[in-house]
Design a protein around this motif. Structure first.
Motif, mmCIF file in Angstrom:
data_model
loop_
_atom_site.group_PDB
_atom_site.id
_atom_site.type_symbol
_atom_site.label_atom_id
_atom_site.label_comp_id
_atom_site.label_asym_id
_atom_site.label_seq_id
_atom_site.Cartn_x
_atom_site.Cartn_y
_atom_site.Cartn_z
ATOM 1 N N UNK A 262 60.799 45.996 79.215
ATOM 2 C CA UNK A 262 61.610 47.089 78.684
ATOM 3 C C UNK A 262 60.820 48.145 77.912
ATOM 4 N N UNK A 263 59.676 47.744 77.376
ATOM 5 C CA UNK A 263 58.944 48.674 76.519
ATOM 6 C C UNK A 263 57.495 48.908 76.939
ATOM 7 N N UNK A 264 57.010 48.100 77.877
ATOM 8 C CA UNK A 264 55.626 48.236 78.312
ATOM 9 C C UNK A 264 54.652 47.712 77.265
ATOM 10 N N UNK A 265 53.381 48.056 77.452
ATOM 11 C CA UNK A 265 52.364 47.584 76.504
ATOM 12 C C UNK A 265 52.599 48.121 75.097
ATOM 13 N N UNK A 266 53.231 49.290 75.006
ATOM 14 C CA UNK A 266 53.458 49.893 73.690
ATOM 15 C C UNK A 266 54.362 49.017 72.815
ATOM 16 N N UNK A 267 55.189 48.208 73.465
ATOM 17 C CA UNK A 267 56.061 47.318 72.698
ATOM 18 C C UNK A 267 55.275 46.352 71.834
ATOM 19 N N UNK A 268 54.096 45.963 72.309
ATOM 20 C CA UNK A 268 53.271 45.003 71.557
ATOM 21 C C UNK A 268 52.478 45.672 70.432
ATOM 22 N N UNK A 269 52.461 47.002 70.431
ATOM 23 C CA UNK A 269 51.792 47.721 69.337
ATOM 24 C C UNK A 269 52.800 48.265 68.332
ATOM 25 N N UNK A 270 54.084 47.919 68.525
ATOM 26 C CA UNK A 270 55.114 48.366 67.584
ATOM 27 C C UNK A 270 54.763 47.940 66.165
ATOM 28 N N UNK A 271 54.804 48.894 65.262
ATOM 29 C CA UNK A 271 54.549 48.586 63.856
ATOM 30 C C UNK A 271 53.104 48.300 63.511
ATOM 31 N N UNK A 272 52.169 48.607 64.422
ATOM 32 C CA UNK A 272 50.768 48.256 64.164
ATOM 33 C C UNK A 272 50.195 49.008 62.961
ATOM 34 N N UNK A 273 50.568 50.288 62.830
ATOM 35 C CA UNK A 273 50.072 51.068 61.691
ATOM 36 C C UNK A 273 50.625 50.525 60.379
ATOM 37 N N UNK A 274 51.948 50.262 60.375
ATOM 38 C CA UNK A 274 52.562 49.738 59.146
ATOM 39 C C UNK A 274 52.050 48.337 58.838
ATOM 40 N N UNK A 275 51.726 47.569 59.887
ATOM 41 C CA UNK A 275 51.187 46.226 59.640
ATOM 42 C C UNK A 275 49.809 46.313 58.989
ATOM 43 N N UNK A 276 48.996 47.229 59.488
ATOM 44 C CA UNK A 276 47.673 47.405 58.894
ATOM 45 C C UNK A 276 47.786 47.941 57.459
ATOM 46 N N UNK A 277 48.782 48.842 57.241
ATOM 47 C CA UNK A 277 48.991 49.399 55.911
ATOM 48 C C UNK A 277 49.626 48.394 54.952
ATOM 49 N N UNK A 278 50.196 47.334 55.515
ATOM 50 C CA UNK A 278 50.743 46.246 54.687
ATOM 51 C C UNK A 278 49.678 45.179 54.443
ATOM 52 N N UNK A 279 49.054 44.703 55.530
ATOM 53 C CA UNK A 279 48.122 43.583 55.433
ATOM 54 C C UNK A 279 46.831 43.962 54.704
ATOM 55 N N UNK A 280 46.235 45.102 55.065
ATOM 56 C CA UNK A 280 44.938 45.459 54.480
ATOM 57 C C UNK A 280 45.008 45.639 52.959
#
Length: 299
Positions: A262-280
């Motif tokens: 339903x979303x393609x490869x981009x579905x697996x990168x959902x929230x990647x920026x916010x995850x890095x901004x949370x985790x780092x």
């Protein structure tokens, strides 16, 4: 001599657990709003079984914060905040397992393979506390209010157990190992290697004598890289954990197939920026605070 060494190590381990617990709780509290943003961005691509994910669609972290603030109020970013108190024992377990593993596993404490194994074992032990915490807080984070919403963390626990059974609190346990196991396996050796590199570049006497700026930089770069690398599995885990009794996904493989369909490869990168901004920043705050507390506890 061995007895004295064991006593000395026992005292050190207690200090590590105390420092780890306090540092982990501080980091979680500081970065809690970004975890809410991350969770919403990860589930919005496919409407959850409760329909909550279909109620919002954000363009990115900043847009999410703006829309949440204007439509729901900034307090929404802190839904499930009471679970922060459970981070201290979880992180204490993590640090105790990690440090003990490095001490007793073959290869030596500075061996990357030993650190890798220590990170994996520590994640497994920590998950006994963290997985239920993640389920409870993320269920609250993605809700926008209205009928059927949780009124708090205790209500969330009671409702989940009553309607889905106790096992629902541990949904995604194995996936958590595939998210945080590889994350810690990448992050911890990289973090320790970066600190050793900073010792050489700065001319410091040892890692323990490094300036705070080097500790901050080492933790941030290492954790951001590890967070981005493990984002796809976190997307799958998050979607499985937030679905209710009416399941949209039957398991991790089914979730992966549907996300891709339903979303393609981009579905697996959902929230990647916010995850890095949370985790780092979380890792930076936690491990820098941990190092500083250990310096003071060992005085």
């Amino acid at each position: 001599m061995a007895e004295y060494a064991d006593v000395s190590y026992g005292k050190l381990l207690k200090k590590q657990m105390l420092a780890g617990g306090l540092a982990g709780m501080l980091a979680d509290a500081c970065m809690y709003p970004m975890m809410t943003v991350k969770s919403r961005l990860m589930v919005q691509g496919g409407a959850s079984s409760s329909g909550t994910a279909a109620l919002y669609m954000y363009k990115g972290p900043l847009d999410a914060i703006y829309q949440i603030g204007t439509k729901e109020g900034m307090r929404t970013l802190y839904k499930g905040f009471s679970t922060v108190t459970q981070i201290a024992p979880a992180q204490a377990l993590y640090m105790a397992t990690y440090q003990t593993s490095k001490r007793y596993l073959p290869g030596g404490m500075d061996n990357p393979v030993t650190q890798f194994a220590g990170g994996v074992l520590a994640t497994l032990v920590q998950s006994s506390v963290m997985v239920p915490v993640e389920v409870i807080r993320q269920r609250q984070m993605i809700q926008t209010g209205g009928e059927g919403s949780y009124t708090g963390s205790v209500h969330a626990v009671k409702t989940i157990v009553a309607h889905e059974g106790f096992g629902a609190l541990y949904r995604g346990f194995l996936l958590a190992q595939l998210v945080w196991g590889p994350y810690n396996a990448v992050y911890l050796p990289l973090w320790e290697a970066n600190k050793r590199l900073c010792v050489r570049l700065s001319g410091a006497e040892s890692v323990e004598k490094l300036g705070v700026q080097y500790e901050l930089g080492s933790a941030f770069v290492s954790s951001a890289f590890a967070a981005g690398l493990t984002n796809p599995m976190d997307v799958i885990k998050t979607r499985l954990q937030v679905q209710g009794k009416k399941k949209q996904y039957s398991g991790a493989l089914d979730a992966a197939k549907k996300i891709y369909a339903h979303e393609g490869y981009r579905g697996f990168t959902s929230g990647i920026t916010s995850r890095m901004l949370w985790v780092a920043p979380s890792a930076t705050i936690m491990f820098t605070t941990y190092d500083q507390l250990m310096k003071r506890l060992n005085v």
